[in-house]
Design a protein around this motif. Structure first.
Motif, PDB file in Angstrom:
ATOM      1  N   GLU A   1       0.992  -1.424  -0.339  1.00 16.10           N
ATOM      2  CA  GLU A   1       0.145  -0.003  -0.271  1.00 16.10           C
ATOM      3  C   GLU A   1       1.100   1.352  -0.171  1.00 16.10           C
ATOM      4  O   GLU A   1       0.442   2.232  -0.913  1.00 16.10           O
ATOM      5  CB  GLU A   1      -1.114   0.265   1.620  1.00 16.10           C
ATOM      6  CG  GLU A   1      -1.768  -1.533   1.429  1.00 16.10           C
ATOM      7  CD  GLU A   1      -1.830  -2.385   1.458  1.00 16.10           C
ATOM      8  OE1 GLU A   1      -0.316  -2.198   2.181  1.00 16.10           O
ATOM      9  OE2 GLU A   1      -2.209  -3.307   1.111  1.00 16.10           O
TER      10      GLU A   1
ATOM     11  N   ARG B   1      -9.471   2.759  -3.660  1.00  9.90           N
ATOM     12  CA  ARG B   1     -10.503   2.844  -3.112  1.00  9.90           C
ATOM     13  C   ARG B   1     -10.809   3.291  -3.942  1.00  9.90           C
ATOM     14  O   ARG B   1     -12.159   3.367  -4.784  1.00  9.90           O
ATOM     15  CB  ARG B   1     -10.687   2.856  -1.642  1.00  9.90           C
ATOM     16  CG  ARG B   1      -9.904   2.056  -0.964  1.00  9.90           C
ATOM     17  CD  ARG B   1     -10.163   1.881  -0.056  1.00  9.90           C
ATOM     18  NE  ARG B   1     -10.715   3.442   0.962  1.00  9.90           N
ATOM     19  CZ  ARG B   1     -10.641   3.453   1.781  1.00  9.90           C
ATOM     20  NH1 ARG B   1      -8.939   3.262   2.163  1.00  9.90           N
ATOM     21  NH2 ARG B   1     -10.683   4.671   2.267  1.00  9.90           N
TER      22      ARG B   1
ATOM     23  N   GLU C   1      -6.131  -6.496   7.916  1.00 11.84           N
ATOM     24  CA  GLU C   1      -6.278  -7.362   7.303  1.00 11.84           C
ATOM     25  C   GLU C   1      -6.243  -8.785   7.547  1.00 11.84           C
ATOM     26  O   GLU C   1      -6.682  -9.881   7.213  1.00 11.84           O
ATOM     27  CB  GLU C   1      -5.096  -7.079   6.123  1.00 11.84           C
ATOM     28  CG  GLU C   1      -6.443  -5.386   4.553  1.00 11.84           C
ATOM     29  CD  GLU C   1      -5.426  -4.435   5.866  1.00 11.84           C
ATOM     30  OE1 GLU C   1      -4.274  -4.715   6.250  1.00 11.84           O
ATOM     31  OE2 GLU C   1      -6.521  -3.753   5.067  1.00 11.84           O
TER      32      GLU C   1
ATOM     33  N   GLN D   1      -8.500  -2.745   4.395  1.00  6.44           N
ATOM     34  CA  GLN D   1      -9.307  -1.976   2.896  1.00  6.44           C
ATOM     35  C   GLN D   1     -10.554  -2.304   2.548  1.00  6.44           C
ATOM     36  O   GLN D   1     -10.938  -0.955   2.278  1.00  6.44           O
ATOM     37  CB  GLN D   1      -8.211  -2.440   1.971  1.00  6.44           C
ATOM     38  CG  GLN D   1      -6.433  -1.039   2.623  1.00  6.44           C
ATOM     39  CD  GLN D   1      -5.843  -1.100   0.861  1.00  6.44           C
ATOM     40  OE1 GLN D   1      -6.388  -1.935  -0.219  1.00  6.44           O
ATOM     41  NE2 GLN D   1      -4.814  -0.202   0.721  1.00  6.44           N
TER      42      GLN D   1
END
Lengths: 293, 283
Positions: free
Chosen positions: A219, A282, B205, B247
């Motif tokens: 990420e 996203r 996660e 996420q």
């Protein structure tokens, strides 16, 4: 201009040329057991002002490579230039170390001062910067990582993310052109990770400092200008985050992954949803899905 | 059979100017055979909490019970407790010290006073359980990769045959495949042996993917203690505590806000995928 410097026009921040690094393994008696090639012919160019990410599984050679960028290690073969200076040239050693700062994984191993401001002032003090200027630099560095409120605090009382930002301030106070971060967020909680990555991005965008980020968290890579992927001491993939993260299966083979959103989009694509390759955020996913309705 | 915390308080440097409460009125019940995730920001009290579970720290107030016995009672056998409640510290590979992997794993059971044969059998079983190839058994642990070293360290605790295993960030510093391997290993152990697992993690996660229940610590208190879905419904509170949701949970929320008919409770990739496919009318 010193004679050994390459002309300004083609000066890269970091420039490695056929870099090879080998270390000799020895048994308990000191006899040579074998040679391990940790870096195997790496040609890596980093332009000034870029935000670079380096990915690779444990043992792929990332950290060994990074240690060549500020002359902590020297090549067995090939050459490394930092801002045009050859790292093996002893004459430039301190200049290289000042220009290319390092941040390591464990914040507790990098802080030496009893008070935050002392710790940040350590670098410039060692460089012989006049006292008044040291304090100015401490001020601006702590502000750059948003730690100015903790100036008089003891580092022992800070969170991991805060300590890591103090370490970064310590590097900034030396006015580097480049900061190499070797898994700076590996030991941090989600908030600490966010803080450190935000600080790195701000330094890159506001101060124009070149950032080389080594990480296992996919990420953290999505905003980088360029991504290098290492395996067995070589660079095996190179491109923009989108180009890299489009290759989900290849990354898995290399023991890596993609951000969870990218993986979700990838799985949806496999189920027949017409999404573009390599959805990185996203927002992108939501927008792309709207078009599928 | 369970671990129970009954009004447990813990104060560091009690009776000094540095006194600082690390646990405040903690009440928990951890039944046998559960897979539990423990999350919280740095300094929230997670480590202090787990050190109470095998008696490394004594509470300043309140009682910790293991299988209905007060573990801090003067007559309680703590050595036995530490074999039954195994603690795998952060970066456990830093604690490897023997000349080969097999000897290192033997160290724990040997200290339990078992006969040599049993010690070796346990070590062999434990190394098999963590999936270390036979070739590595008699190699120095220091010649192994990071992921392998960590497996050996976990085997060292498994060889004690614990009923509860607590792992403090077992995936820190590993690459994505290494993280997945270790988590699958822990999950398999839990399924096959029914051992209680308490997993301390900073990855939302990972926690969402593997555990049955999440305990959230904040400022020394238990902030949430529920199923992952329930806990991750409280995104705002979690963020205020320096944490986050997975996420995909954020994705589902944003999709729902954009008018998609999806269940915002999805916390794993699989759930999110199915919800989106359903909303698009594709299954």
């Amino acid at each position: 201009m010193k004679s050994s410097k390459i002309s300004t026009a083609m000066k890269k921040m970091i420039d490695t040329d056929k870099l090879v690094f080998e270390y000799i393994r020895r048994d308990e008696e000191g006899n040579v057991e074998g040679i391990t090639r940790a870096i195997d012919g790496v040609d890596l160019k980093v332009e000034p002002g870029q935000f670079i990410a380096v990915l690779g599984h444990n043992g792929s050679g990332k950290s060994t490579l990074a240690k060549h960028f500020n002359a902590l290690l020297y090549p067995t073969e090939g050459e490394v230039h930092v801002d045009g200076m050859l790292t093996e040239d002893d004459e430039h050693l301190w200049e290289i170390r000042q220009e290319a700062g390092m941040i390591f994984q464990n914040p507790d191993n990098q802080i030496i001062g009893q008070v935050v401001e002392e710790d940040v002032g350590f670098g410039p003090e060692n460089m012989g910067v006049p006292t008044d200027e040291i304090w100015e630099r401490v001020d601006e560095s702590l502000k750059a990582v948003r730690m100015d409120k903790f100036r008089k605090a003891s580092p022992n009382h800070l969170s991991g993310g805060q300590k890591q930002r103090v370490s970064i301030a310590g590097v900034i106070a030396m006015h580097p052109k480049c900061i190499i971060m070797d898994e700076p967020t590996a030991m941090l909680d989600p908030n600490g990770r966010r803080e450190v990555i935000r600080a790195a991005r701000a330094l890159n965008q506001v101060e124009g400092i070149t950032i080389i980020l080594i990480t296992h968290y996919m990420e953290e890579v999505v905003d980088a200008d360029r991504v290098f992927v290492m395996d067995k001491g070589r660079i095996v993939m190179e491109g923009t985050p989108r180009e890299i993260f489009a290759q989900v299966d290849r990354l898995k083979e290399l023991r890596l992954g993609v951000p969870q959103v990218t993986l979700l989009a990838h799985e949806l694509r496999k189920s027949g949803v017409p999404l573009p390759e390599a959805v990185l955020t996203r927002k992108e996913l939501v927008e792309a899905l709207k078009k599928c309705r | 059979m369970s671990i129970i915390f009954d009004h447990v308080n813990y104060i560091y440097d009690e009776d000094t100017a540095m006194a600082h409460a690390a646990l405040i009125d903690v009440n928990l019940k951890i039944p046998d055979g559960k897979f539990i995730g423990l999350i919280g920001h740095t300094g929230s009290g997670k480590s202090t909490l787990i050190q109470h579970m095998n008696g490394l720290i004594k509470p300043s107030g309140g009682t910790v019970y293991f299988n209905n016995e007060d573990i801090n009672a003067p007559t309680y056998n703590k050595k036995n407790l530490r074999a039954r409640v195994g603690l795998v510290f952060q970066y456990p590979e830093h604690q490897l010290f023997e000349t080969d992997c097999f000897k290192d794993v033997c160290f724990g059971p040997k200290n339990l006073g078992l006969p040599q044969k049993d010690v070796e059998l346990r070590a062999y079983e434990a190394l098999k359980q963590v999936g270390l190839e036979d070739d590595f058994f008699y190699q120095s642990p220091f010649d192994l990769s990071g992921g392998q070293k960590r497996r050996v360290a976990i085997a060292g605790v498994l060889a004690m045959k614990p009923e509860v295993m607590i792992l403090d960030e077992p995936t820190a510093g590993l690459d994505p495949k290494g993280r997945e391997d270790i988590l699958n290993l822990i999950s398999d152990l839990h399924k096959k042996t029914g051992i209680t697992i308490i997993l301390v993690s900073h990855s939302m996660e990972d926690v969402a993917d593997y555990v049955e229940r999440i305990i959230v610590m904040n400022k020394g208190r238990v902030a949430f203690d529920a199923e992952p879905k329930e806990v991750f419904r409280h995104v705002t509170e979690l963020e205020e505590m320096g944490l986050a949701a997975p996420q995909v949970t954020y994705c589902m929320k944003e999709l729902w806000e954009a008018g998609f008919d999806v269940d915002t409770d999805a916390t794993t990739l699989e759930e999110a995928k199915n919800e989106i496919l359903k909303a698009l009318g594709r299954c």
